[in-house]
Design a protein around this motif. Structure first.
Motif, mmCIF file in Angstrom:
data_model
loop_
_atom_site.group_PDB
_atom_site.id
_atom_site.type_symbol
_atom_site.label_atom_id
_atom_site.label_comp_id
_atom_site.label_asym_id
_atom_site.label_seq_id
_atom_site.Cartn_x
_atom_site.Cartn_y
_atom_site.Cartn_z
ATOM 1 N N ALA A 1 -19.188 89.190 6.904
ATOM 2 C CA ALA A 1 -18.566 90.370 7.835
ATOM 3 C C ALA A 1 -19.739 90.854 8.115
ATOM 4 C CB ALA A 1 -18.141 91.102 7.406
ATOM 5 N N LYS B 1 -17.730 86.786 0.590
ATOM 6 C CA LYS B 1 -16.868 87.144 1.136
ATOM 7 C C LYS B 1 -16.754 86.603 2.388
ATOM 8 C CE LYS B 1 -17.425 91.777 0.589
ATOM 9 N NZ LYS B 1 -17.427 93.001 1.401
ATOM 10 N N LEU C 1 -13.165 85.722 4.446
ATOM 11 C CA LEU C 1 -13.017 86.661 4.972
ATOM 12 C C LEU C 1 -13.387 86.034 6.939
ATOM 13 C CD1 LEU C 1 -14.104 89.740 4.779
ATOM 14 C CD2 LEU C 1 -11.480 89.311 5.218
ATOM 15 N N HIS D 1 -11.965 85.612 9.911
ATOM 16 C CA HIS D 1 -11.463 86.817 10.485
ATOM 17 C C HIS D 1 -12.758 87.443 11.269
ATOM 18 C CE1 HIS D 1 -7.734 86.583 9.053
ATOM 19 N NE2 HIS D 1 -8.638 86.723 7.788
ATOM 20 N N THR D 2 -13.951 86.436 11.375
ATOM 21 C CA THR D 2 -14.832 86.595 12.126
ATOM 22 C C THR D 2 -16.056 85.564 12.709
ATOM 23 O OG1 THR D 2 -16.516 85.359 10.229
ATOM 24 C CG2 THR D 2 -15.536 87.572 9.767
ATOM 25 N N PHE E 1 -12.125 86.989 -3.470
ATOM 26 C CA PHE E 1 -10.490 86.463 -3.695
ATOM 27 C C PHE E 1 -10.313 85.239 -3.295
ATOM 28 C CE2 PHE E 1 -11.501 90.904 -2.224
ATOM 29 C CZ PHE E 1 -10.508 91.782 -2.800
#
Lengths: 235, 235
Positions: free
Chosen positions: A144, A167, A170, A173-174, A200
């Motif tokens: 992120a 992460k 993610l 989404h980036t 996660f």
């Protein structure tokens, strides 16, 4: 400004002296020491929570020192896993130094300890300059944060043996380009190892946990100590 | 350590003196000056890119100083929008100081300028202590960083007038509790204003752009100067 530079050099020299003592003591006891460094919020504490849980399951004996400017929150989060977790509150200082670690270690039972994790203050700049007597620095970069960080903050990427690209869940989404980030990290440090991690789902922390196990084994065989001394001499 | 504290106090005193001069000069010219501070990768440069684009459309005259430890990347990104964008490379220092800003400003045409944006080095700790002569500090907190940051890094949240809760589009993919983050920010600074922002989709930067317009108007009417002097005296 010269006066300032001189004071800073003296502070670092004194820090290195204490760090060398700590490294000697930890090495004699065959305790692996990892110094985790990242921006605020890259995920160090979450990684450590999941790591402690797994270390418990693997029967390891570990302890954590966690640095923070003001709060005791991280140690509270980490104490739930049944291992010693000490908060070092720096009271405004933007990094841990070796004397803080030495003081905190007087409260940690070292007999039989296998791994000491140090979670530094969230800061990608200043902690890179302070040797804490660790075997290796581990830099955590969250996807992120953007893929330009290795070149923008080269100090820590140059000094770390391992980068956790964290992460990673993610990523979709980036705009983070993971190959660019890895290539840039290797430009400043050709020897840096890279693992992709997430708290996660997939890929989780499995590779990181195996990496630690491997380092613990090396440490017990006395290999790690040699490499860390070479690194310390060259840093 | 006393010697170190003394040197630091002298450095800050000298910094405050230069910052006061800068504030006077910018205030006489009715130039609004915003000092953006965040962790590495919270999104300051992306916000500024979209802000410059919008400022162009609104016919504003703006300039940017962007701080970085090593690279010129941010200024290159920002120069594409037709406004002056100067890189301040600190060469290892973890924050901008007022003398760096004073030096950089000699290369910026100030006549007719309405807004000067300063993008600080990515660091949530040290930049908080350095007055750069700005009207206000703006802290950018990405929701990917975790909602515990206002209490863990209270210095910057106490000194900022505005918090941008940024990358709000990532909220569904995180465990970030936005109400907790806002409540904690208000615990350390009851007067802090909060805007939710994103560079992708809704809610975008509209409220932030309107907030800037409002401050520019106040500045031209001489109101902002009064408030910022009060803040500076109380900080």
């Amino acid at each position: 400004m010269t006066e300032r530079v001189e004071v800073r050099q003296n502070v670092l020299k004194e820090n290195d002296r204490i760090a060398m003592e700590l490294r000697g003591e930890l090495s004699r006891r065959r305790i692996l020491c990892l110094n985790l460094i990242s921006s605020p919020g890259a995920g160090k504490t979450s990684i450590l929570e999941d790591t402690l849980k797994a270390m418990g399951a693997r029967g390891r004996s570990v302890a954590v020192l966690t640095g923070d400017i003001q709060t005791e929150r991280d140690a509270e989060r980490l104490r739930r896993y049944g291992f010693p977790a000490l908060q070092i509150t720096t009271g405004g200082t933007c990094h841990l130094d070796a004397s803080m670690v030495r003081r905190a270690l007087t409260e940690v039972p070292l007999d039989g300890l296998e791994v000491l994790f140090i979670e530094n203050v969230g800061n990608l700049v200043c902690p890179a300059s302070y040797d804490l007597g660790e075997d290796t620095k581990v830099v955590v970069l969250s996807v992120a944060e953007g893929d330009d960080k290795p070149l923008k903050y080269p100090g820590i990427f140059r000094r770390a043996r391992l980068m956790l690209l964290h992460k990673i869940d993610l990523l979709p989404h980036t705009r983070f380009d993971r190959e660019a980030a890895k290539a840039d990290a290797r430009r400043v440090n050709p020897d840096i190892e890279v693992l992709e991690t997430s708290c996660f789902g997939e890929p989780g922390l499995q590779q990181w946990l195996d990496w630690i196990d491997e380092r613990v084994r090396e440490k017990k065989n006395g290999k790690e100590g040699v490499r860390s001394r070479q690194q310390a001499a060259g840093s």
